[in-house]
Design a protein around this motif. Sequence first.
Motif, PDB file in Angstrom:
ATOM      1  N   VAL A   1       1.010  -1.294  -0.128  1.00 54.44           N
ATOM      2  CA  VAL A   1      -0.055   0.160  -0.221  1.00 54.44           C
ATOM      3  C   VAL A   1       0.736   1.256  -0.004  1.00 54.44           C
ATOM      4  O   VAL A   1       1.662   1.488   0.684  1.00 54.44           O
ATOM      5  CB  VAL A   1      -1.002   0.124   1.106  1.00 54.44           C
ATOM      6  N   ASP A   2       0.729   2.212  -0.907  1.00 52.75           N
ATOM      7  CA  ASP A   2       1.464   3.360  -1.255  1.00 52.75           C
ATOM      8  C   ASP A   2       0.712   4.694  -0.575  1.00 52.75           C
ATOM      9  O   ASP A   2      -0.370   4.678  -0.655  1.00 52.75           O
ATOM     10  CB  ASP A   2       1.748   3.503  -2.503  1.00 52.75           C
ATOM     11  N   PHE A   3       1.585   5.515   0.033  1.00 51.30           N
ATOM     12  CA  PHE A   3       1.079   6.580   0.864  1.00 51.30           C
ATOM     13  C   PHE A   3       1.794   7.695   0.494  1.00 51.30           C
ATOM     14  O   PHE A   3       3.067   7.803   0.088  1.00 51.30           O
ATOM     15  CB  PHE A   3       1.328   6.398   2.358  1.00 51.30           C
ATOM     16  N   ARG A   4       1.381   9.113   0.640  1.00 49.76           N
ATOM     17  CA  ARG A   4       1.901  10.295   0.580  1.00 49.76           C
ATOM     18  C   ARG A   4       1.360  11.056   1.468  1.00 49.76           C
ATOM     19  O   ARG A   4       0.077  11.044   1.870  1.00 49.76           O
ATOM     20  CB  ARG A   4       1.934  10.762  -0.942  1.00 49.76           C
ATOM     21  N   LEU A   5       2.224  11.948   2.364  1.00 55.49           N
ATOM     22  CA  LEU A   5       1.641  13.154   3.209  1.00 55.49           C
ATOM     23  C   LEU A   5       1.290  14.323   2.467  1.00 55.49           C
ATOM     24  O   LEU A   5       1.896  14.625   1.715  1.00 55.49           O
ATOM     25  CB  LEU A   5       2.883  13.260   4.299  1.00 55.49           C
ATOM     26  N   ASP A   6       0.179  14.818   2.948  1.00 51.91           N
ATOM     27  CA  ASP A   6      -0.154  16.264   2.466  1.00 51.91           C
ATOM     28  C   ASP A   6       0.628  17.168   3.357  1.00 51.91           C
ATOM     29  O   ASP A   6       1.725  16.990   3.860  1.00 51.91           O
ATOM     30  CB  ASP A   6      -1.739  16.515   2.828  1.00 51.91           C
ATOM     31  N   ALA A   7       0.212  18.472   2.981  1.00 46.18           N
ATOM     32  CA  ALA A   7       0.900  19.649   3.403  1.00 46.18           C
ATOM     33  C   ALA A   7       0.864  19.740   5.008  1.00 46.18           C
ATOM     34  O   ALA A   7       1.901  20.293   5.462  1.00 46.18           O
ATOM     35  CB  ALA A   7       0.300  20.905   2.851  1.00 46.18           C
ATOM     36  N   ASP A   8      -0.067  19.170   5.831  1.00 48.47           N
ATOM     37  CA  ASP A   8      -0.110  19.127   7.154  1.00 48.47           C
ATOM     38  C   ASP A   8       0.603  17.879   7.745  1.00 48.47           C
ATOM     39  O   ASP A   8       0.444  17.471   9.025  1.00 48.47           O
ATOM     40  CB  ASP A   8      -1.433  19.187   7.662  1.00 48.47           C
ATOM     41  N   GLY A   9       1.137  17.029   6.862  1.00 45.26           N
ATOM     42  CA  GLY A   9       1.963  15.798   7.384  1.00 45.26           C
ATOM     43  C   GLY A   9       0.904  14.556   7.600  1.00 45.26           C
ATOM     44  O   GLY A   9       1.284  13.663   8.247  1.00 45.26           O
ATOM     45  N   LEU A  10      -0.306  14.501   7.184  1.00 48.71           N
ATOM     46  CA  LEU A  10      -1.182  13.581   7.326  1.00 48.71           C
ATOM     47  C   LEU A  10      -1.064  12.649   6.159  1.00 48.71           C
ATOM     48  O   LEU A  10      -1.082  12.900   4.929  1.00 48.71           O
ATOM     49  CB  LEU A  10      -2.541  14.124   7.397  1.00 48.71           C
ATOM     50  N   PRO A  11      -1.096  11.248   6.491  1.00 52.41           N
ATOM     51  CA  PRO A  11      -1.124  10.305   5.419  1.00 52.41           C
ATOM     52  C   PRO A  11      -2.581   9.872   4.475  1.00 52.41           C
ATOM     53  O   PRO A  11      -3.387  10.117   5.239  1.00 52.41           O
ATOM     54  CB  PRO A  11      -0.816   8.904   6.170  1.00 52.41           C
ATOM     55  N   HIS A  12      -2.117   9.850   3.102  1.00 51.75           N
ATOM     56  CA  HIS A  12      -3.328   9.637   2.471  1.00 51.75           C
ATOM     57  C   HIS A  12      -3.047   8.399   1.701  1.00 51.75           C
ATOM     58  O   HIS A  12      -1.902   8.238   0.923  1.00 51.75           O
ATOM     59  CB  HIS A  12      -3.405  10.801   1.511  1.00 51.75           C
ATOM     60  N   LEU A  13      -3.925   7.533   1.129  1.00 50.49           N
ATOM     61  CA  LEU A  13      -3.799   6.226   0.264  1.00 50.49           C
ATOM     62  C   LEU A  13      -3.712   6.840  -0.791  1.00 50.49           C
ATOM     63  O   LEU A  13      -4.646   7.357  -1.453  1.00 50.49           O
ATOM     64  CB  LEU A  13      -5.041   5.359   0.572  1.00 50.49           C
ATOM     65  N   LEU A  14      -2.662   6.241  -1.851  1.00 54.18           N
ATOM     66  CA  LEU A  14      -2.583   6.698  -3.007  1.00 54.18           C
ATOM     67  C   LEU A  14      -3.083   5.306  -3.753  1.00 54.18           C
ATOM     68  O   LEU A  14      -3.846   5.556  -4.624  1.00 54.18           O
ATOM     69  CB  LEU A  14      -1.183   6.718  -3.419  1.00 54.18           C
ATOM     70  N   GLU A  15      -2.596   4.214  -3.595  1.00 59.07           N
ATOM     71  CA  GLU A  15      -2.932   2.891  -4.251  1.00 59.07           C
ATOM     72  C   GLU A  15      -2.526   1.878  -3.603  1.00 59.07           C
ATOM     73  O   GLU A  15      -1.760   1.690  -2.520  1.00 59.07           O
ATOM     74  CB  GLU A  15      -2.354   2.892  -5.718  1.00 59.07           C
ATOM     75  N   ILE A  16      -3.264   0.572  -4.000  1.00 57.92           N
ATOM     76  CA  ILE A  16      -2.640  -0.764  -3.232  1.00 57.92           C
ATOM     77  C   ILE A  16      -2.374  -1.663  -4.432  1.00 57.92           C
ATOM     78  O   ILE A  16      -2.980  -1.392  -5.724  1.00 57.92           O
ATOM     79  CB  ILE A  16      -3.887  -1.159  -2.530  1.00 57.92           C
TER      80      ILE A  16
END
Length: 312
Positions: free
Chosen positions: A290-305
């Motif tokens: 599972v791939d993640f990226r952080l937003d400008a506030d440092g919170l993780p979001h799911l990109l893809e699996i």
Amino acid sequence: MTGWRVGLLYDLKQNIPADEDVPSDALAEYDSIETVQGIEDALLAGHNEVIPLEGDHTLLDTLRAHNPDICFNICEGRQGDARESQVPALLEFLGIPYTGSKILANALSLDKAMAKRVWRDCGLPTPSFQVFQSDAEALSPALDFPLFVKPLREGSGMGIGAGSVIHDRAALREQVRYIIRSYRQPALVETFLPGREFTVGLIGNSPYSGLLPPSDMYADCEVHVFPVLEVDVSPVAGAGGLYGSHIKVDLPLGPNYLCPAPIEEELSQEMQRLALAAFQAIGALDIARVDFRLDADGLPHLLEINTLPGLN
């Protein structure tokens, strides 16, 4: 000790036909001889008999001829909007057990928008998005620049490069047109997240779906969630902070792969929790990344699996 008769199902990159006008990364998803040989060696080390089988149009006949006890499947499929589900569907039709996710989970994994819709319905964080069938479509008022554009149904960083981050409508139209024309599928446009990139691997199975509270995350759950790995592409010249197919295929040792990732324990646990929830939500089995990226506030979001992750 006697093992099983294992059908090793794969798609060798060198055997995949490709038109002359396809992009340079069109075959990035398919397998190298080294990958297939490595898996075969591991299966042989477990005292199994290994039957290597190419996942082409002959597969139905070769499966019937060899009738393996179980198949270790890494086939990507050859064409269509759910190509990664083709071999699992064939194996289920023949009643042959196999490793990895079933038909629906593989289809959801490949279609990034469908996976994101499931996650969104489960309350899991994923960037806002829109699927473009044509470059003439209007941009949703829910989206604002900068945006990120990539093929809807590809992996291995295909279609991701310097032109993927978009800052205005003219560039958006041009990149969407390029993706649709080059990869012959819709374009996925989503909010660009400027933060660090991470990935989390999982192996095992769970009877649950949805986002569990931390205290119950592993209750009756036979899934091993690996430590969070950070992908730092800063050592790669010209990468622009993007982990695209050029790096994944041509420069795999270029980035820094930091595992465990140098992050706070709270963030690490949250990404592991979200990875398991994303895995459960689409009904994945056995193995995934599972791939993640952080937003400008440092919170993780799911990109893809990826239900057919690289096994390097």
